[in-house]
Enzyme design. Structure first.
Site, PDB file in Angstrom:
ATOM      1  N   TYR A 161       0.703  -1.446  -0.023  1.00 36.49           N
ATOM      2  CA  TYR A 161      -0.084   0.008  -0.011  1.00 36.49           C
ATOM      3  C   TYR A 161       0.914   1.339   0.050  1.00 36.49           C
ATOM      4  CZ  TYR A 161      -4.639  -1.780   0.712  1.00 36.49           C
ATOM      5  OH  TYR A 161      -5.857  -2.524   0.513  1.00 36.49           O
ATOM      6  N   LYS A 231       1.704 -14.012   5.518  1.00 35.84           N
ATOM      7  CA  LYS A 231       2.014 -14.956   4.453  1.00 35.84           C
ATOM      8  C   LYS A 231       3.349 -15.099   4.379  1.00 35.84           C
ATOM      9  CE  LYS A 231       0.566 -17.442   1.066  1.00 35.84           C
ATOM     10  NZ  LYS A 231      -0.289 -18.767   1.105  1.00 35.84           N
ATOM     11  N   ASP A 284      -3.776 -17.280   4.418  1.00 35.67           N
ATOM     12  CA  ASP A 284      -4.863 -18.033   3.590  1.00 35.67           C
ATOM     13  C   ASP A 284      -5.819 -18.978   4.537  1.00 35.67           C
ATOM     14  OD1 ASP A 284      -2.734 -19.545   3.785  1.00 35.67           O
ATOM     15  OD2 ASP A 284      -2.517 -20.136   1.475  1.00 35.67           O
ATOM     16  N   ASP A 308      -6.742  -5.382   4.680  1.00 34.31           N
ATOM     17  CA  ASP A 308      -8.112  -5.124   4.044  1.00 34.31           C
ATOM     18  C   ASP A 308      -8.880  -6.165   3.712  1.00 34.31           C
ATOM     19  OD1 ASP A 308      -9.347  -3.463   2.554  1.00 34.31           O
ATOM     20  OD2 ASP A 308      -7.714  -2.924   1.086  1.00 34.31           O
TER      21      ASP A 308
HETATM   22  O1  LIG Z   1      -8.739   3.687  -0.450  1.00 31.21           O
HETATM   23  C1  LIG Z   1      -9.390   3.137  -1.128  1.00 31.21           C
HETATM   24  O2  LIG Z   1     -10.128   3.437  -2.091  1.00 31.21           O
HETATM   25  C2  LIG Z   1      -9.671   1.696  -0.463  1.00 31.21           C
HETATM   26  C3  LIG Z   1      -9.079   1.500   0.740  1.00 31.21           C
HETATM   27  C4  LIG Z   1      -9.907  -0.063   1.505  1.00 31.21           C
HETATM   28  O3  LIG Z   1     -10.305  -0.724   0.944  1.00 31.21           O
HETATM   29  C5  LIG Z   1      -9.811   0.016   2.928  1.00 31.21           C
HETATM   30  O4  LIG Z   1      -9.062   0.920   3.618  1.00 31.21           O
HETATM   31  O5  LIG Z   1     -10.495  -0.758   3.430  1.00 31.21           O
HETATM   32 MG   LIG Z   2     -11.091  -2.110   2.291  1.00 29.64          MG
END
Ligand SMILES: O=C(O)CCC(=O)C(=O)O
Ligand SMILES: [Mg+2]
Ligand SMILES: NC(=O)C1=CN([C@@H]2O[C@H](COP(=O)(O)OP(=O)(O)OC[C@H]3O[C@@H](n4cnc5c(N)ncnc54)[C@H](OP(=O)(O)O)[C@@H]3O)[C@@H](O)[C@H]2O)C=CC1
Length: 417
Positions: A161, A231, A284, A308
């Site tokens: 990210y 993972k 997983d 996420d």
């Molecule tokens: O920043 C985004 O557009 C997605 C972020 C996301 O899915 C989250 O933080 O759960």
């Molecule tokens: Mg999200």
């Protein structure tokens, strides 16, 4: 300070963060909020109405929030001549320390990078805290949704990210590929031409500050375990290191000892004397374990991308993303936000569930020490659900429920406080 487009309310004071990071919350705090794109226009006003009602009911006028709108995303672009991410929004969040936001759109593939991720990175909000709990009566795809009671600590500043990516076919991507092959001796890039490259930084410092928060939470809430989800069998020096640094921290800073020779660590909760087991599960496997053996997990600490995925999956298990709350935290700043996105197909229809943002506000009230108002929000949520007056997402799965709009659901919550 003077702002260009942000209107500071005529009444109200700042929340002050003390040297020990505790908060000094005035009776009339100014709270900045970002309405959000898409369904932000539907859920944010309902959230504000519900919070105002809870505060009024809990404190009978002695406490009151002064809301201050700040801008990021589509509304900012209109107001600030195409600037989606105005600097003064960051300044306002820093100045007022506690804020809440609706969802923001991120284009897929090209276009600008995520504004949500940018807010987290610019403010170093390194913990994404996402509690997952079931409310009695909420429809769920599993038989015993109440068995799922977990709190996710998602690392929010590193991992894939971080946004270090090079597009296939660019000089930059080729330069990185050439470097990896020629200087580092890599032989495993299957197609070295026209290949996109992403970099995944995971550091000891970034891991330890997140795992420290997770273990401290387990101590404060007297919870039995912290599970490191990774993972690391495949990505040994990033996800594997996350696991190893997590176990190291549990031993070095919390007096943990290896269980049966390790790698699990057992530590004693200094507040209650109860045991806390720090364990790990590969990502997983974790996604099936949370369905088959949810009772074995309480606090979960994981990397950004795993967190996420896991937070949406767990949200579905307890009734869906419409009621999944969250917070982005540094040591001094807290920015609360729903787990879901902008759900553009429902935008402006007064249709979606405002629960996720309202429960994020409930977390915000607790963060401020306004627990009486937070409790009323939980009462309101329970009351509205148990009466069977619910938005479309629950109604389609509940026998005999009455469909209400987003704003009507907010009103039902207020009635039930
Ligand atoms: O920043 C985004 O557009 C997605 C972020 C996301 O899915 C989250 O933080 O759960
Ligand atoms: Mg999200
Ligand atoms: N923190 C943030 O601001 C986030 C922003 N995003 C951004 O949002 C945009 C859309 O993302 P997308 O992947 O479609 O994910 P969304 O979370 O926006 O929507 C996916 C689905 O989740 C359900 N849903 C979402 N919110 C609600 C709600 N309040 N009440 C009831 N159901 C809800 C809907 O399901 P159904 O169709 O079954 O009714 C919806 O179609 C993207 O630009 C993405 O980047 C995504 C996640 C987080």
């Amino acid at each position: 300070m003077g702002y260009k487009h942000i209107q500071v309310p005529g009444e109200g004071e700042k929340i002050i963060v003390n040297d020990d990071n505790s908060l000094n919350v005035p009776n009339n705090p100014i709270i900045p909020y970002i309405e959000g794109d898409g369904i932000g226009v539907d859920i944010s006003p309902v959230m504000i109405d519900v919070v105002n009602a809870a505060v009024e009911k809990a404190y009978g006028g002695d406490k009151k929030i002064s809301w201050m709108e700040i801008y990021t995303g589509e509304k900012a672009a209109e107001l600030y001549d195409g600037d989606w991410f105005p600097e003064e929004t960051l300044e306002a969040i820093k100045e007022y320390s506690v804020a809440i936001k609706g969802p923001l759109t991120t284009p897929v593939g090209g276009g600008f990078r995520s504004l949500n991720v940018a807010l987290r990175q610019e403010l170093d909000l390194y913990t994404c805290l996402r509690p997952v709990r079931w409310f009695e009566g909420v429809p769920s795809p599993v038989k015993k949704p109440g068995d799922c009671n977990m709190v996710i600590f998602r690392e929010n500043s590193e991992d894939i990210y971080a946004g270090i990516e090079y597009q296939a076919g660019t000089d930059e991507a080729q330069k990185v590929v050439d470097f990896i092959i020629n200087e580092m001796g890599a032989t495993k890039i299957r197609f070295p031409n026209n290949v996109g490259i992403g970099i995944k930084p995971v550091s000891e410092e970034g891991t330890k500050r997140l795992v420290r928060k997770a273990i401290q939470y387990a101590i404060d809430q007297d919870l039995p375990s912290v599970t490191l989800v990774h993972k690391g069998n495949i990505m040994k020096f990033t996800e594997g290191a996350f696991r190893d640094w997590g176990y190291e921290l549990a031993q070095e800073e919390f007096g943990g000892e290896l269980l049966d020779g390790g790698p699990w660590v057992s530590l004693k909760n200094p507040k209650t004397g109860n045991e806390i087991v720090v364990k790990d599960v590969i990502a997983d496997a974790m996604l099936q374990q949370v369905l088959t053996r949810p009772r074995e997990y309480s606090v979960v600490a994981t990397l950004n991308l795993n967190g996420d995925y896991l937070s949406d999956a767990l949200a579905a298990q307890v009734g869906g993303i419409g009621i999944a709350p969250g917070a982005n935290l540094s040591d001094t700043i807290a920015l609360f936000e729903a787990t879901h996105g902008t759900a553009p197909k429902y935008a402006g229809q007064d249709k979606v569930n405002p629960g996720s943002l309202i429960l994020s506000a409930e977390m915000m009230l607790r963060h401020m020490g306004w627990n009486e108002a937070a409790d009323l929000i939980i009462d309101g949520m329970n009351g509205a659900i148990q009466q069977g007056t619910v938005t479309y997402d629950f109604e389609r799965l509940m026998d005999g429920a009455t469909l209400v709009s987003c704003s009507e659901f907010g009103q039902k919550m207020i009635e039930k406080m």
